[in-house]
Design an enzyme around this catalytic site. Structure first.
Site, mmCIF file in Angstrom:
data_model
loop_
_atom_site.group_PDB
_atom_site.id
_atom_site.type_symbol
_atom_site.label_atom_id
_atom_site.label_comp_id
_atom_site.label_asym_id
_atom_site.label_seq_id
_atom_site.Cartn_x
_atom_site.Cartn_y
_atom_site.Cartn_z
ATOM 1 C CD GLU A 197 9.007 6.278 4.130
ATOM 2 O OE1 GLU A 197 9.960 5.561 3.765
ATOM 3 O OE2 GLU A 197 8.114 6.663 3.342
ATOM 4 C CG ASP B 44 8.162 1.021 3.928
ATOM 5 O OD1 ASP B 44 7.349 0.957 2.980
ATOM 6 O OD2 ASP B 44 8.609 2.098 4.371
ATOM 7 C CG HIS C 299 5.624 5.247 6.140
ATOM 8 N ND1 HIS C 299 4.768 5.778 5.190
ATOM 9 C CD2 HIS C 299 6.471 4.436 5.451
ATOM 10 C CE1 HIS C 299 5.075 5.316 3.994
ATOM 11 N NE2 HIS C 299 6.099 4.491 4.119
ATOM 12 C CG ASP D 113 4.965 2.981 0.093
ATOM 13 O OD1 ASP D 113 5.279 3.021 1.292
ATOM 14 O OD2 ASP D 113 5.686 3.422 -0.817
#
Length: 373
Positions: free
Chosen positions: A230, A253, A85, A197
């Site tokens: 996400e 991830d 993502h 992230d």
């Protein structure tokens, strides 16, 4: 709970570093992705960077804004999707008061303590607008207030303007906000930045596709996916599953690096910096995809660890594996320190190993591979 971090809005030019660890240079694409604003629902600028870098592939988008870069023949089997993502956590402007101060809500999960005293960037009416996240100074808090953690509703953004009219020339309600922070290389092979992230996952997916295309020999069709939204509900991977219609999927991830203080390996396993990618194994993940990932790692001589999950993984793997009629799905994670902060830290050697694992995995896939549970 972490104390507020020092602001990291210092311009650092990526460069090779020497030290005890192997020195590495931040890949230019990853550096650009990390510097680009793109919170959930507002990923357009980051997605454009990603799509512009995918010139080697056939690039498409879905209705939610997800980006797909595909290589391989149309009829090649299996069709594998590697999904990372591209959205990050952020804020959204909810109100502008008569003095020109902005109030906001969160996009994704924040520890509010981290926001205190941070420089921020609002994507405003005509481009980026700098500001700071403020609250009442500690000198003016009564003793009881000092004992309590700050709440988002007790904070504001100060653009340094005089009044609502001046503020509204620059920004509007609904504008997204991110912390003003640029990547910083530390310690030989470590990189610090906001939005690791999960710009890391979107970078890894595209870089793996580029290397597979470059090396040739893959019998599979390969779609790298930069999924959206996400952080607010795993939404983009769900739509991408219908767009791509893969036979097999791997979500990429980040996970918690376990060599940071305060983390109990008995609860989350052992995934220190330098240990390579974390291959997921658990009730919602395909055991066959897990086996194929492990075999690829061993065959390529790539160090890895195993991350176990009893229920949800809280990654795009959760939505992928139940999309359409069910997609055999794996999970590969990169150890990360200080998640959901402006000083997320990663070891670039682990990032490189994750790319190579996925390359080896895709190149190992044969037509007719058994994916049954």
């Amino acid at each position: 709970m972490w104390a507020p971090f020092l602001n990291c809005a210092v311009e650092i030019t990526p460069a090779s570093l020497d030290g005890d660890n192997q020195g590495m240079t931040t890949p230019p694409l990853l550096d650009t992705l990390l510097r680009t604003s793109g919170p959930s629902g507002y990923e357009g600028d980051a997605a454009k960077v990603w799509r512009d870098a995918a010139g080697f592939a056939t690039v498409t988008t879905d209705g939610l804004g997800g980006s797909i870069a595909t290589i391989g023949a149309d009829d090649a089997k299996p069709h594998v999707a590697v999904v990372g993502h591209i959205d990050e956590i952020g804020l959204v402007v909810t109100h502008i008061d008569e003095k020109g101060f902005l109030y906001f809500a969160s996009i994704g999960g924040w520890d509010p303590q981290i926001l205190v005293g941070q420089r921020v960037t609002v994507t405003g009416n005509n481009g980026p607008v700098p500001g700071v996240a403020g609250r009442k100074p500690i000198h003016l808090l009564d003793p009881e207030q000092r004992k309590k953690v700050v709440k988002l509703k007790e904070m504001h953004i100060d653009l340094g303007v005089d009044g609502r009219e001046e503020a509204e020339k620059l920004v509007s309600v609904g504008d997204p906000v991110v912390i003003d922070c640029v990547p910083l290389e530390v310690g030989g092979s470590r990189l610090v930045s906001k939005s690791m992230d999960n710009r890391l996952g979107s970078y890894v997916a595209l870089e793996a596709a580029r290397r597979v295309d470059e090396r040739g020999g893959s019998k599979a069709r390969f779609s790298a996916v930069a999924a959206v939204q996400e952080e607010i509900g795993l939404f983009g991977s769900r739509t991408a599953a219908f767009t791509v219609q893969p036979d097999i999927a791997v979500a990429v991830d980040v996970t918690h690096a376990t060599d940071a203080p305060g983390i109990d390996e008995k609860e989350v396993g052992s995934h220190p910096f330098g240990s390579g990618p974390v291959i997921g194994r658990g009730s919602t993940l395909s055991p066959r995809v897990y086996e194929l990932l492990v075999a690829a790692a061993k065959g390529a001589g790539i160090d890895y660890s195993v991350g176990a999950s009893g229920n949800a993984t809280h990654t795009d793997a959760d939505s992928l594996q139940i999309s359409r009629t069910g997609i055999p799905t794996g999970l590969v994670s990169i150890p990360l320190r200080y998640m959901h902060s402006p000083v997320e830290m990663v070891d670039l050697n682990d990032v490189e190993a994750t790319v190579e694992l996925l390359v080896a995995f895709v190149l190992s896939l044969e037509e007719g591979v058994d994916l049954s549970r």
